[in-house]
Structures are given as C-alpha cells and as structure tokens.
Design a protein around this motif. Structure first.
Motif, PDB file in Angstrom:
ATOM      1  N   MET A  29      -0.215 -15.034   9.440  1.00 23.40           N
ATOM      2  CA  MET A  29      -0.595 -13.842  10.188  1.00 23.40           C
ATOM      3  C   MET A  29       0.445 -13.520  11.264  1.00 23.40           C
ATOM      4  SD  MET A  29      -4.310 -13.017  11.846  1.00 23.40           S
ATOM      5  CE  MET A  29      -4.205 -14.188  13.195  1.00 23.40           C
ATOM      6  N   TYR A  30       0.945 -14.546  11.967  1.00 24.68           N
ATOM      7  CA  TYR A  30       1.973 -14.323  12.989  1.00 24.68           C
ATOM      8  C   TYR A  30       3.215 -13.680  12.366  1.00 24.68           C
ATOM      9  CZ  TYR A  30      -0.795 -17.774  15.626  1.00 24.68           C
ATOM     10  OH  TYR A  30      -1.804 -18.465  16.236  1.00 24.68           O
ATOM     11  N   ALA A  31       3.574 -14.138  11.178  1.00 26.11           N
ATOM     12  CA  ALA A  31       4.753 -13.600  10.494  1.00 26.11           C
ATOM     13  C   ALA A  31       4.557 -12.114  10.154  1.00 26.11           C
ATOM     14  CB  ALA A  31       5.039 -14.398   9.226  1.00 26.11           C
ATOM     15  N   LEU A  32       3.325 -11.726   9.845  1.00 28.68           N
ATOM     16  CA  LEU A  32       3.023 -10.318   9.569  1.00 28.68           C
ATOM     17  C   LEU A  32       3.046  -9.481  10.858  1.00 28.68           C
ATOM     18  CD1 LEU A  32       0.059 -10.860   7.070  1.00 28.68           C
ATOM     19  CD2 LEU A  32       2.266  -9.841   6.488  1.00 28.68           C
ATOM     20  N   ILE A  33       2.545 -10.066  11.951  1.00 28.73           N
ATOM     21  CA  ILE A  33       2.432  -9.339  13.219  1.00 28.73           C
ATOM     22  C   ILE A  33       3.784  -9.161  13.903  1.00 28.73           C
ATOM     23  CG2 ILE A  33       1.476  -9.464  15.567  1.00 28.73           C
ATOM     24  CD1 ILE A  33      -0.983 -10.868  14.374  1.00 28.73           C
ATOM     25  N   TRP A  34       4.630 -10.185  13.836  1.00 29.98           N
ATOM     26  CA  TRP A  34       5.884 -10.238  14.601  1.00 29.98           C
ATOM     27  C   TRP A  34       6.705  -8.944  14.501  1.00 29.98           C
ATOM     28  CZ3 TRP A  34       7.513 -14.439  17.650  1.00 29.98           C
ATOM     29  CH2 TRP A  34       8.822 -14.383  18.104  1.00 29.98           C
ATOM     30  N   PRO A  35       7.022  -8.448  13.279  1.00 28.27           N
ATOM     31  CA  PRO A  35       7.860  -7.235  13.218  1.00 28.27           C
ATOM     32  C   PRO A  35       7.164  -5.978  13.743  1.00 28.27           C
ATOM     33  CG  PRO A  35       7.167  -7.900  11.005  1.00 28.27           C
ATOM     34  CD  PRO A  35       6.762  -8.994  11.934  1.00 28.27           C
ATOM     35  N   VAL A  36       5.832  -5.951  13.698  1.00 27.14           N
ATOM     36  CA  VAL A  36       5.082  -4.773  14.166  1.00 27.14           C
ATOM     37  C   VAL A  36       5.144  -4.661  15.684  1.00 27.14           C
ATOM     38  CG1 VAL A  36       2.858  -3.566  14.106  1.00 27.14           C
ATOM     39  CG2 VAL A  36       3.532  -4.995  12.178  1.00 27.14           C
ATOM     40  N   VAL A  37       5.134  -5.802  16.392  1.00 19.32           N
ATOM     41  CA  VAL A  37       5.085  -5.783  17.860  1.00 19.32           C
ATOM     42  C   VAL A  37       6.470  -5.854  18.495  1.00 19.32           C
ATOM     43  CG1 VAL A  37       2.789  -6.836  17.884  1.00 19.32           C
ATOM     44  CG2 VAL A  37       4.810  -8.315  18.108  1.00 19.32           C
ATOM     45  N   LYS A  38       7.515  -5.950  17.695  1.00 18.81           N
ATOM     46  CA  LYS A  38       8.873  -6.131  18.228  1.00 18.81           C
ATOM     47  C   LYS A  38       9.226  -5.030  19.223  1.00 18.81           C
ATOM     48  CE  LYS A  38      13.361  -7.823  16.787  1.00 18.81           C
ATOM     49  NZ  LYS A  38      13.237  -8.901  17.750  1.00 18.81           N
ATOM     50  N   ALA A  39       9.489  -5.448  20.475  1.00 17.91           N
ATOM     51  CA  ALA A  39       9.891  -4.556  21.575  1.00 17.91           C
ATOM     52  C   ALA A  39       8.827  -3.508  21.912  1.00 17.91           C
ATOM     53  CB  ALA A  39      11.223  -3.882  21.258  1.00 17.91           C
ATOM     54  N   LYS A  40       7.547  -3.806  21.607  1.00 19.21           N
ATOM     55  CA  LYS A  40       6.458  -2.848  21.846  1.00 19.21           C
ATOM     56  C   LYS A  40       5.536  -3.339  22.980  1.00 19.21           C
ATOM     57  CE  LYS A  40       7.305   0.106  18.458  1.00 19.21           C
ATOM     58  NZ  LYS A  40       7.361  -0.431  17.152  1.00 19.21           N
ATOM     59  N   THR A  41       4.833  -2.387  23.590  1.00 19.19           N
ATOM     60  CA  THR A  41       3.777  -2.729  24.553  1.00 19.19           C
ATOM     61  C   THR A  41       2.502  -2.980  23.755  1.00 19.19           C
ATOM     62  OG1 THR A  41       3.275  -0.384  24.854  1.00 19.19           O
ATOM     63  CG2 THR A  41       4.748  -1.411  26.455  1.00 19.19           C
ATOM     64  N   VAL A  42       1.860  -4.119  24.027  1.00 16.44           N
ATOM     65  CA  VAL A  42       0.758  -4.598  23.184  1.00 16.44           C
ATOM     66  C   VAL A  42      -0.473  -4.886  24.035  1.00 16.44           C
ATOM     67  CG1 VAL A  42       0.019  -6.405  21.563  1.00 16.44           C
ATOM     68  CG2 VAL A  42       2.415  -5.655  21.587  1.00 16.44           C
ATOM     69  N   GLU A  44      -4.048  -6.956  23.467  1.00 18.25           N
ATOM     70  CA  GLU A  44      -4.875  -7.759  22.569  1.00 18.25           C
ATOM     71  C   GLU A  44      -6.279  -7.861  23.142  1.00 18.25           C
ATOM     72  OE1 GLU A  44      -5.313 -11.916  20.113  1.00 18.25           O
ATOM     73  OE2 GLU A  44      -4.094 -11.941  21.928  1.00 18.25           O
ATOM     74  N   LEU A  45      -7.265  -7.536  22.325  1.00 22.90           N
ATOM     75  CA  LEU A  45      -8.675  -7.671  22.696  1.00 22.90           C
ATOM     76  C   LEU A  45      -9.228  -8.930  22.057  1.00 22.90           C
ATOM     77  CD1 LEU A  45      -9.759  -3.971  22.047  1.00 22.90           C
ATOM     78  CD2 LEU A  45      -8.916  -4.976  24.178  1.00 22.90           C
ATOM     79  N   ALA A  46     -10.206  -9.560  22.720  1.00 23.38           N
ATOM     80  CA  ALA A  46     -10.814 -10.804  22.214  1.00 23.38           C
ATOM     81  C   ALA A  46      -9.739 -11.857  21.956  1.00 23.38           C
ATOM     82  CB  ALA A  46     -11.636 -10.524  20.958  1.00 23.38           C
ATOM     83  N   THR A  47      -8.861 -12.038  22.935  1.00 22.50           N
ATOM     84  CA  THR A  47      -7.740 -12.974  22.786  1.00 22.50           C
ATOM     85  C   THR A  47      -8.175 -14.433  22.724  1.00 22.50           C
ATOM     86  OG1 THR A  47      -5.530 -13.528  23.635  1.00 22.50           O
ATOM     87  CG2 THR A  47      -7.272 -13.224  25.282  1.00 22.50           C
ATOM     88  N   GLY A  48      -9.402 -14.730  23.210  1.00 24.79           N
ATOM     89  CA  GLY A  48      -9.839 -16.132  23.246  1.00 24.79           C
ATOM     90  C   GLY A  48      -8.939 -16.934  24.164  1.00 24.79           C
ATOM     91  N   THR A  49      -8.376 -18.017  23.658  1.00 22.81           N
ATOM     92  CA  THR A  49      -7.479 -18.860  24.459  1.00 22.81           C
ATOM     93  C   THR A  49      -6.025 -18.404  24.362  1.00 22.81           C
ATOM     94  OG1 THR A  49      -7.290 -20.390  22.606  1.00 22.81           O
ATOM     95  CG2 THR A  49      -8.979 -20.884  24.263  1.00 22.81           C
ATOM     96  N   GLY A  50      -5.813 -17.229  23.758  1.00 21.95           N
ATOM     97  CA  GLY A  50      -4.473 -16.660  23.727  1.00 21.95           C
ATOM     98  C   GLY A  50      -3.576 -17.168  22.613  1.00 21.95           C
ATOM     99  N   LEU A  51      -4.171 -17.743  21.555  1.00 26.51           N
ATOM    100  CA  LEU A  51      -3.363 -18.313  20.468  1.00 26.51           C
ATOM    101  C   LEU A  51      -2.388 -17.292  19.884  1.00 26.51           C
ATOM    102  CD1 LEU A  51      -6.000 -20.357  18.388  1.00 26.51           C
ATOM    103  CD2 LEU A  51      -4.061 -21.273  19.669  1.00 26.51           C
ATOM    104  N   ILE A  52      -2.884 -16.102  19.568  1.00 30.99           N
ATOM    105  CA  ILE A  52      -2.028 -15.092  18.946  1.00 30.99           C
ATOM    106  C   ILE A  52      -1.015 -14.565  19.949  1.00 30.99           C
ATOM    107  CG2 ILE A  52      -1.981 -12.787  17.896  1.00 30.99           C
ATOM    108  CD1 ILE A  52      -4.710 -13.437  16.647  1.00 30.99           C
ATOM    109  N   ALA A  53      -1.485 -14.190  21.126  1.00 33.24           N
ATOM    110  CA  ALA A  53      -0.595 -13.617  22.144  1.00 33.24           C
ATOM    111  C   ALA A  53       0.579 -14.553  22.452  1.00 33.24           C
ATOM    112  CB  ALA A  53      -1.384 -13.313  23.411  1.00 33.24           C
TER     113      ALA A  53
END
Length: 204
Positions: A29-42, A44-53
């Motif tokens: 999932m991180y590999a899919l997300i990485w190019p989408v968020v590149k140099a973008k303002t993001v 994240e909702l329901a971040t939990g402990t921040g694993l994805i962020a």
C-alpha cells in the motif's frame, strides 16, 4: 460514537503490534501511495498511531495526520521524527480546515467503522482541492474466508466497531455514489481483504 472512541483509546498501546501481521500488505500500500503524495500537501484522517503517515512523509511536502482518539495521537506523537508531519485530534465529520486545503486526503481502514461514512466523504470532498486525490483503502469484510469471518466475529465481541460490511465491488460502488470517480483500485491480501482505492472528485 463515544464508546467507539473509548475502544480506540483503550487499544492505542497495542495497535501497532496488532497491525504487524499485515505488514506485507501495508508495504504494498505504501508503494502505491508514495507517487501520489510526492511533493503534495496531505491530510490523513483516522491516522491511528501514524503508521501510514510516518511511512510516506519523506515523499510528501507536508502531512496533517488526525484521529478522533486522544490516546492514538499521543502514541503517534511519541516517535515522530519529521518536521513535515503534524499530529492532532480532529473529528472527521467536522474538520477545522478551509475548503480545498489539501492536494491529497488519505482515509485508511476507517470508512467501514464509522456511522454515516457518506458524511465523512462529503467533508473530505469539501477540504480536497478540485484536482486532488482521495486515497481510501478499506477492509472489505464481506469477502472474508471462514477464518476471516471468525476473526471478525471475535473482534466484534471485543467491542470493535463495524458499521459497513462491503465486498470490494460494493465499496467501490459506494464511493461512486457519493461524489467520487474511482481511477484505480487494487485488492491487497491481508487479514481481511483490503481494497485500495484512488479517487477524484465528481459532482455530488
């Protein structure tokens, strides 16, 4: 909603251990997300402990990572090493941000565990730029194996909130019916089938 906030507050300290078994799916999932968020303002909702962020922050310009649980955010802040990553307690149904504030919004594994997920999507629609991207991976429990159904049953007994039980197809239809064009979807193999969806805004 308060009892469900209490569930997450009580389980914040063991959340990362609980999620370890799905590490391989999350790496995909991180590999899919990485190019989408590149140099973008993001946002994240329901971040939990921040694993994805924490896993994607090096790609992003800035991340606001939020959760309704005070204890989850306390856990997330504990080992935050990035000046580009900000954690705060927020209600996804009433966000304090102006219209069109973010280029990407991520809501992962949350829409199935909140009442009225369409209201959360409407609020996301408001704070996302018109040419922005919603990333909304969600466990689609209705496609569980027998083993998966057993686990879901025991999680529910333990107080885990589960409001929507979708198949992947039903979940993607739900997104389309609530103002989103799904531009990419992938089903990842995890403890429960994990439907990764990338969406763009349409008229509500």
């Amino acid at each position: 909603m308060q009892e469900h906030k209490n569930f997450w507050d009580k389980n914040a300290g063991r959340y990362d251990r609980f999620m370890r078994k799905d590490r391989a799916a999350y790496e995909e999932m991180y590999a899919l997300i990485w190019p989408v968020v590149k140099a973008k303002t993001v946002l994240e909702l329901a971040t939990g402990t921040g694993l994805i962020a924490k896993s994607i922050v090096n790609a992003a310009a800035r991340i606001e990572a939020t959760d309704a649980s005070v204890e989850m955010i306390a856990e997330a802040k504990r080992d935050n090493q990035s000046a580009k990553l900000y954690f705060s307690v927020q209600d996804m149904f009433r966000l304090p941000y102006a219209d069109e504030s973010f280029e990407v919004v991520i809501v992962s594994n949350a829409l199935h565990i909140v009442p009225q997920p369409e209201k959360a999507l409407a609020e996301i629609h408001r704070v996302l730029k018109d040419d922005g991207v919603l990333i909304a991976p969600t466990f689609t429990h209705a496609e569980n194996s027998f083993f998966g159904n057993s686990k879901a049953f025991f999680l529910k007994l333990a107080g885990f909130p589960l409001y929507s039980k979708w198949t992947s197809e039903e979940y993607l239809r739900f997104l389309r019916q609530n103002g989103w064009a799904v531009r990419k979807s992938v089903v990842l193999k995890a403890s429960f089938p994990l439907t990764y969806a990338e969406c763009e805004k349409t008229e509500v």
